[in-house]
Scaffold this motif. Structure first.
Motif, PDB file in Angstrom:
ATOM      1  N   ALA A  47       0.850  -1.188   0.000  1.00  0.00           N
ATOM      2  CA  ALA A  47       0.000   0.000   0.000  1.00  0.00           C
ATOM      3  C   ALA A  47       0.884   1.237   0.000  1.00  0.00           C
ATOM      4  O   ALA A  47       2.077   1.172   0.314  1.00  0.00           O
ATOM      5  CB  ALA A  47      -0.931   0.004   1.211  1.00  0.00           C
ATOM      6  N   GLY A  48       0.298   2.366  -0.357  1.00  0.00           N
ATOM      7  CA  GLY A  48       1.048   3.611  -0.388  1.00  0.00           C
ATOM      8  C   GLY A  48       0.135   4.806  -0.297  1.00  0.00           C
ATOM      9  O   GLY A  48      -1.086   4.677  -0.150  1.00  0.00           O
ATOM     10  N   SER A  50      -0.632   8.756  -2.167  1.00  0.00           N
ATOM     11  CA  SER A  50      -0.381   9.507  -3.389  1.00  0.00           C
ATOM     12  C   SER A  50      -1.090  10.848  -3.334  1.00  0.00           C
ATOM     13  O   SER A  50      -2.064  11.037  -2.595  1.00  0.00           O
ATOM     14  CB  SER A  50      -0.857   8.722  -4.617  1.00  0.00           C
ATOM     15  N   GLY A  65      -4.814   7.075  -0.104  1.00  0.00           N
ATOM     16  CA  GLY A  65      -4.087   5.812  -0.124  1.00  0.00           C
ATOM     17  C   GLY A  65      -4.383   5.027  -1.396  1.00  0.00           C
ATOM     18  O   GLY A  65      -5.367   5.279  -2.092  1.00  0.00           O
ATOM     19  N   GLY A 264       3.288   9.344  -6.038  1.00  0.00           N
ATOM     20  CA  GLY A 264       3.029   8.485  -4.884  1.00  0.00           C
ATOM     21  C   GLY A 264       4.257   7.727  -4.454  1.00  0.00           C
ATOM     22  O   GLY A 264       5.244   7.613  -5.188  1.00  0.00           O
ATOM     23  N   GLY A 266       5.161   4.068  -1.909  1.00  0.00           N
ATOM     24  CA  GLY A 266       4.536   2.971  -1.185  1.00  0.00           C
ATOM     25  C   GLY A 266       5.529   1.895  -0.786  1.00  0.00           C
ATOM     26  O   GLY A 266       6.705   1.914  -1.183  1.00  0.00           O
ATOM     27  N   SER A 268       5.853  -2.456  -0.336  1.00  0.00           N
ATOM     28  CA  SER A 268       5.228  -3.719  -0.717  1.00  0.00           C
ATOM     29  C   SER A 268       6.127  -4.893  -0.364  1.00  0.00           C
ATOM     30  O   SER A 268       7.333  -4.734  -0.134  1.00  0.00           O
ATOM     31  CB  SER A 268       4.917  -3.735  -2.225  1.00  0.00           C
TER      32      SER A 268
END
Length: 276
Positions: A47-48, A50, A65, A264, A266, A268
């Motif tokens: 998830a991240g 942006s 998100g 963005g 994130g 992972s």
């Protein structure tokens, strides 16, 4: 500082930061490679956050998100293989495609005075791409995605393009390429049309406008991914889209902007499963 300057600065710092981490290079050992090669399913989840336009055609930006879901490899013995255990080899890749569109309310955006409120919209579908090598450290991926939008902006949307992919080391990946997006008439009507009653309610701020389906935007996207620990990745991305066709001619874009910026970052993790 303008919002475009903030977005571009965030994009540059994210990409440069990811590249700078490459000084501490991680190289997979033979044990890891053996584990990956025995896997029937390799998937990356994360998830991240942006920054993106507040609504389709907006000149204002919000932070939200986003999920990271990437199917690297799936093997069904005796039937088919999708992707490859070794990312360097490329091949066919098929995975889910998601997008979330935030609600739009004239109470939050004075330039949209008179327009009816729009609820959140969700898009879900599939992305397919084929990656093939060009040079020793340069690949090209041609891809396309199709999604169905529901809840508010119902209809079919999608995007297509190609990426130049460079993996100078096993732990570092860069992508850059053009892209285009499209949408059907139902979706375009929701976000870019202006009904006569809305034009009346805007007191001359917006003119009545009808739309049809077709190309929605063209642009370019870039991303960087760094494996800072075994199977753990930092992801950074940036993109610029310019509205075209009926979307660009819409009064919504006229009071907002035809230029749409995204950036963005994130985190992972890659998972390997031996299913059979």
């Amino acid at each position: 500082m303008s919002i475009r300057a903030v977005v571009l600065a965030l994009s540059a710092s994210a990409l440069i930061g990811s590249a700078a981490l490459a000084a501490d290079v991680y190289t997979p050992d033979t044990t890891e490679v053996a584990i990956v090669n025995n896997a029937d399913l390799i998937i990356e989840l994360g998830a991240g956050v942006s920054t993106q336009p507040a609504y389709e055609g907006a000149d204002d930006y919000i932070v939200s998100g986003f999920p990271i879901v990437d199917l690297q490899y799936l093997s069904i013995p005796g039937l088919f293989d999708i992707g490859s255990p070794d990312e360097q080899q490329g091949g066919l890749r098929i995975g889910p495609s998601f997008r979330f569109i935030d609600k739009r309310n004239a109470a939050d955006y004075p330039e949209l005075l008179g327009t009816l409120p729009l609820d959140d919209s969700y898009q879900i579908g599939l992305r397919a791409g084929y990656e093939f090598p060009v040079y020793e450290t340069l690949n090209i991926e041609v891809y396309g995605a199709a999604r169905y939008a529901f809840n508010e902006g119902e209809g079919f949307v999608g995007d297509a393009g190609f990426d130049l992919i460079s993996r100078p080391t096993p732990d570092l990946e860069f992508k850059l390429g053009p892209r285009t997006s499209f949408a059907d008439s139902d979706y375009m009507d929701t976000y870019f049309a202006v009904k006569p009653i809305e034009a009346l309610g805007s007191f001359g701020g917006l003119r009545a406008y009808d739309t049809s389906g077709g190309f929605k935007s063209v642009g370019v996207a870039a991303s960087a991914r760094y494996e800072f620990r075994p199977d753990w990745f930092l992801n950074a991305n940036a993109a610029w889209d310019r509205l075209v066709g009926d979307a660009a001619d819409s009064p919504i874009a006229e009071v907002g902007s035809e230029n749409q910026f995204f950036a963005g970052i994130g985190l992972s993790r890659r998972f390997n499963f031996d299913l059979f």
